[in-house]
Design a protein around this motif. Structure first.
Motif, PDB file in Angstrom:
ATOM      1  N   LEU A 103       0.616  -1.091   0.223  1.00 52.41           N
ATOM      2  CA  LEU A 103      -0.291  -0.159   0.116  1.00 52.41           C
ATOM      3  C   LEU A 103       0.661   1.115   0.147  1.00 52.41           C
ATOM      4  CD1 LEU A 103      -2.545   0.958  -0.026  1.00 52.41           C
ATOM      5  CD2 LEU A 103      -2.615   0.940   2.225  1.00 52.41           C
ATOM      6  N   ASP A 107       1.543   4.071  -2.979  1.00 54.24           N
ATOM      7  CA  ASP A 107       0.782   5.461  -2.362  1.00 54.24           C
ATOM      8  C   ASP A 107       2.055   6.291  -3.620  1.00 54.24           C
ATOM      9  OD1 ASP A 107       0.197   7.895  -1.013  1.00 54.24           O
ATOM     10  OD2 ASP A 107       1.225   7.276   0.064  1.00 54.24           O
ATOM     11  N   TYR A 117      -3.944   4.406 -11.523  1.00 58.70           N
ATOM     12  CA  TYR A 117      -4.924   3.453 -10.537  1.00 58.70           C
ATOM     13  C   TYR A 117      -3.763   1.696 -10.655  1.00 58.70           C
ATOM     14  CZ  TYR A 117      -9.038   5.884 -11.653  1.00 58.70           C
ATOM     15  OH  TYR A 117     -10.051   7.324 -11.471  1.00 58.70           O
ATOM     16  N   VAL A 150      -5.789   1.924  -5.784  1.00 55.95           N
ATOM     17  CA  VAL A 150      -5.797   2.945  -5.180  1.00 55.95           C
ATOM     18  C   VAL A 150      -5.174   3.992  -6.511  1.00 55.95           C
ATOM     19  CG1 VAL A 150      -3.060   4.008  -4.146  1.00 55.95           C
ATOM     20  CG2 VAL A 150      -4.227   2.010  -3.290  1.00 55.95           C
ATOM     21  N   CYS A 156      -5.949  13.041   0.317  1.00 55.75           N
ATOM     22  CA  CYS A 156      -4.871  11.876   0.260  1.00 55.75           C
ATOM     23  C   CYS A 156      -5.935  10.953   1.190  1.00 55.75           C
ATOM     24  CB  CYS A 156      -3.396  11.841   0.421  1.00 55.75           C
ATOM     25  SG  CYS A 156      -3.102  10.045   0.708  1.00 55.75           S
ATOM     26  N   ILE A 158      -4.687   7.645   2.003  1.00 59.02           N
ATOM     27  CA  ILE A 158      -3.291   6.935   2.467  1.00 59.02           C
ATOM     28  C   ILE A 158      -2.501   7.378   3.817  1.00 59.02           C
ATOM     29  CG2 ILE A 158      -1.973   5.118   2.308  1.00 59.02           C
ATOM     30  CD1 ILE A 158      -3.355   4.463  -0.283  1.00 59.02           C
ATOM     31  N   VAL A 287      -5.592   4.358   7.290  1.00 57.21           N
ATOM     32  CA  VAL A 287      -6.172   5.267   5.616  1.00 57.21           C
ATOM     33  C   VAL A 287      -7.233   5.467   6.390  1.00 57.21           C
ATOM     34  CG1 VAL A 287      -5.155   3.564   4.476  1.00 57.21           C
ATOM     35  CG2 VAL A 287      -7.049   2.398   5.483  1.00 57.21           C
TER      36      VAL A 287
END
Ligand code: COA
Length: 290
Positions: A103, A107, A117, A150, A156, A158, A287
């Motif tokens: 993740l 990010d 994406y 994501v 944002c 994250i 998140v």
């Protein structure tokens, strides 16, 4: 698969397994259901849920520790089946910390503009890497997959990642010569119960919030007792939803956090994710649950 099926193979009992780790059952992949199929199914659902066309995906990341297929990596096969023909595709190996590691990577790729994406999948067919007669692991692990998408956003969702690794402890969770996962359970338990609250607090600080602001706590589903120790150490109030997916899914490695997130669909607000496991590796971030 319920505890009653596993217990006789390891001279254990349903009562012992529930008491020591909270698990009542876990899922096993069908014999003809491989890791690529599982990862692709989760990724497809995530894309449909996000309303993103597979052709618009620029990167596919698969976090896994259990890939034993003929191809060297899973992600290109998943990208191909999704129809994400122009996507970069790679596996990410950080064991049970794999999802928050991936993740943070997704990010960074989106923020830098290197990707639009990103489909991020945690997928494990732990059945392939455990010994059904190993008393220390046979009852713990399950098969599963979970995924998120994501992408660029105005705000944002994250938070900053807190991550690290301690390779000096790699022997505590390792593959034997046959590629079977072996674990020094009590040592891993001690390490996890000390590292998780510390990393969790640092992730909260980095996000600029306190435990009281959380809507959900979603740690890697390793053992319900580890989750309970961490929740208590963080002083989580009754308003914080604590993921307990392990009760019915077992420990699904890199898949456990996205699976637990899916189980909490409907919960919105800040959620604290903490992954930890073989490596020894750990990673955490806050998140915003959509
Ligand atoms: N069934 C029944 N009894 C068992 C058993 C089993 N499967 N495995 C061990 N035992 C017995 C042992 O023989 C021992 O008996 P004794 O006290 O008479 O000597 C007792 O239970 C305690 O053994 P121990 O190995 O210390 O178990 P534990 O309490 O540490 O629990 C785990 C084992 C695996 C549940 C626990 O160590 C654990 O969860 N560790 C962390 C695992 C983890 O999270 N891994 C994933 C990280 S990603």
């Amino acid at each position: 698969m319920g505890n009653e099926t596993i217990a006789p193979l390891i001279d254990s009992s349903d009562e012992w397994i529930r008491r020591r780790c909270g698990i009542e059952s876990r899922r096993r992949a069908a014999p003809d259901e491989d890791l690529v199929m599982m990862a692709t199914a989760a990724a497809s659902k995530a894309l449909a849920g996000a309303g993103v066309d597979p052709h618009d995906v620029s990167a596919v990341l698969v976090a896994t520790m259990s890939h034993r297929g003929r191809a060297t990596t899973v992600a290109p096969l998943v990208a191909d089946l999704l129809g994400s023909s122009s996507a970069a595709a790679m596996d990410l190996g950080a064991a049970c910390a794999g999802f928050p590691y991936a993740l943070a990577t997704a990010d960074a790729l989106v923020r830098s503009g290197a990707a639009g994406y990103v489909v991020l999948v945690g997928a494990e067919r732990m059945t392939d890497i455990i010994d059904e007669r190993d008393r220390g692991t046979a009852f713990l692990f399950g098969d599963g997959a979970g995924a998120v998408v994501v992408g660029p956003a105005q705000e944002c969702g994250i938070g900053p990642v807190i991550w690290g690794a301690d390779g000096s402890g790699s022997e505590l969770l390792r593959y034997d010569e046959a590629g079977i996962l072996r674990m020094a359970g009590p040592e891993v338990f001690r390490w996890a119960t000390s590292v998780v609250p510390d990393v969790a607090r640092r992730a909260l600080d980095a996000a600029g919030i306190s435990a009281g602001d959380l809507a959900a706590f979603i740690p890697h589903q390793a053992n319900l007792r580890i989750t309970s120790v961490a929740a208590k150490a963080l002083g989580l109030g009754p308003h914080v939803t604590v993921a307990t997916d392990i009760v019915t899914n077992g420990n699904t490695g890199a898949a456990s956090i996205p699976q637990a997130m899916a189980a909490l669909a409907g919960t919105t607000g800040p959620a604290l994710l903490v992954g930890f496991g073989a490596g020894l590796s750990y990673a955490a971030q806050v998140v915003e649950l959509p």
